[in-house]
Design an enzyme around this catalytic site. Sequence first.
Site, PDB file in Angstrom:
ATOM      1  N   SER A 117      -1.488   4.958  -3.601  1.00 35.52           N
ATOM      2  CA  SER A 117      -0.919   3.887  -4.415  1.00 35.52           C
ATOM      3  C   SER A 117      -1.496   3.925  -5.833  1.00 35.52           C
ATOM      4  CB  SER A 117      -1.161   2.544  -3.721  1.00 35.52           C
ATOM      5  OG  SER A 117      -0.334   1.546  -4.243  1.00 35.52           O
ATOM      6  N   ASP A 144       2.296   7.661  -1.220  1.00 34.27           N
ATOM      7  CA  ASP A 144       3.214   6.521  -1.170  1.00 34.27           C
ATOM      8  C   ASP A 144       3.231   5.674  -2.443  1.00 34.27           C
ATOM      9  OD1 ASP A 144       5.216   5.654   0.656  1.00 34.27           O
ATOM     10  OD2 ASP A 144       4.165   3.741   0.828  1.00 34.27           O
ATOM     11  N   HIS A 272       3.005   1.341   4.212  1.00 32.65           N
ATOM     12  CA  HIS A 272       2.483   1.799   2.927  1.00 32.65           C
ATOM     13  C   HIS A 272       1.130   2.483   3.082  1.00 32.65           C
ATOM     14  CE1 HIS A 272       1.683   1.970  -1.308  1.00 32.65           C
ATOM     15  NE2 HIS A 272       0.741   1.056  -1.268  1.00 32.65           N
TER      16      HIS A 272
END
Length: 324
Positions: A117, A144, A272
């Site tokens: 992230s 992701d 996620h």
Amino acid sequence: MIEKTYTSPDTNYTFQTYYSPPKHSTLVFVAHHGAGSSSQSFRLFQQSLESSDPIVIPGLFLFDMRGHANTNLLNQSNVDSNYNLSINQLIDDFAFLIEILFKKINKDAKVCLIGHSLGGSVLTKYLLRNSVYNSHISGLVVVDIVEELAISSLPVMESYLCRLPSSFDSVDSVIQYYIDHGQISNRNSLNFSIPPLVKQNATGAFEFVIDLKRTKPYWFEWFKDLSRDFISIPNSIAKLLILANNNYLDKHLIIGQMQGKFQLVVLNNTGHFIQEDIPHNFTQTILDFVERNDYEVYHRSNSSLSTNAIMLNKFNEIWKSKQL
């Protein structure tokens, strides 16, 4: 893991780090977690690395980023410094930490970077702005995060944070909240990753170490130009993008993939936090990537690539060609 703190002489800010030395290898993974998370988000990744091969085990260098987990608690005398999370500051922080790795921990390390992230954005932008250690960095794995989706999801992130309870009765109740709200499904991982995120207040309740709502001024700049920057990293550094859904790609990434600028792997049936939900699949995907792109730096003792290399060497011996 070896736990140690390091203080930047430029900012007088202290970071909590964790290091697991490699065995029979020079490969060291350096993992950067995302906003609201901690280094322990990669704890099951560490365990998977250690069980992936009985002989060759890569090293792992982790840290709690500015304002997060134990790093936050180490800097309580200057609370404002815990919320200076501009992208430029985060890049500078990582530049300091990677220098610590090469100068004080393992000067012979061959590094593959992993960023989840926001961590993926920091590492991407670091590689474009700092080339001093590029010859020691052979790969980048971004987990992701896609610019277009990240920016369009910022209102959803704000809404989620506003609904987040301000306190919990116990660490177990925090873990259950994450499970019930579909954040992370793997309770085993949550047992490691959640405790560093909370602290007990004067009333005995547990509250989050960092208030992510206070970082809102930086959200857009965290992800701006990420996709373009990712595909702009020199080809000398192999790039892997791991996503939980193949519908996430934006225009820059679609073009970059068509041009062979990076490898894309989609791991389904996960959220996620891919490294927490399916740590074994995540680990094997990354080891396959490194082995395929830098076989001399790392290959498993039982690898099919190893078998293929032995076969090719035998043919080379027959034809008196140069061995691999």
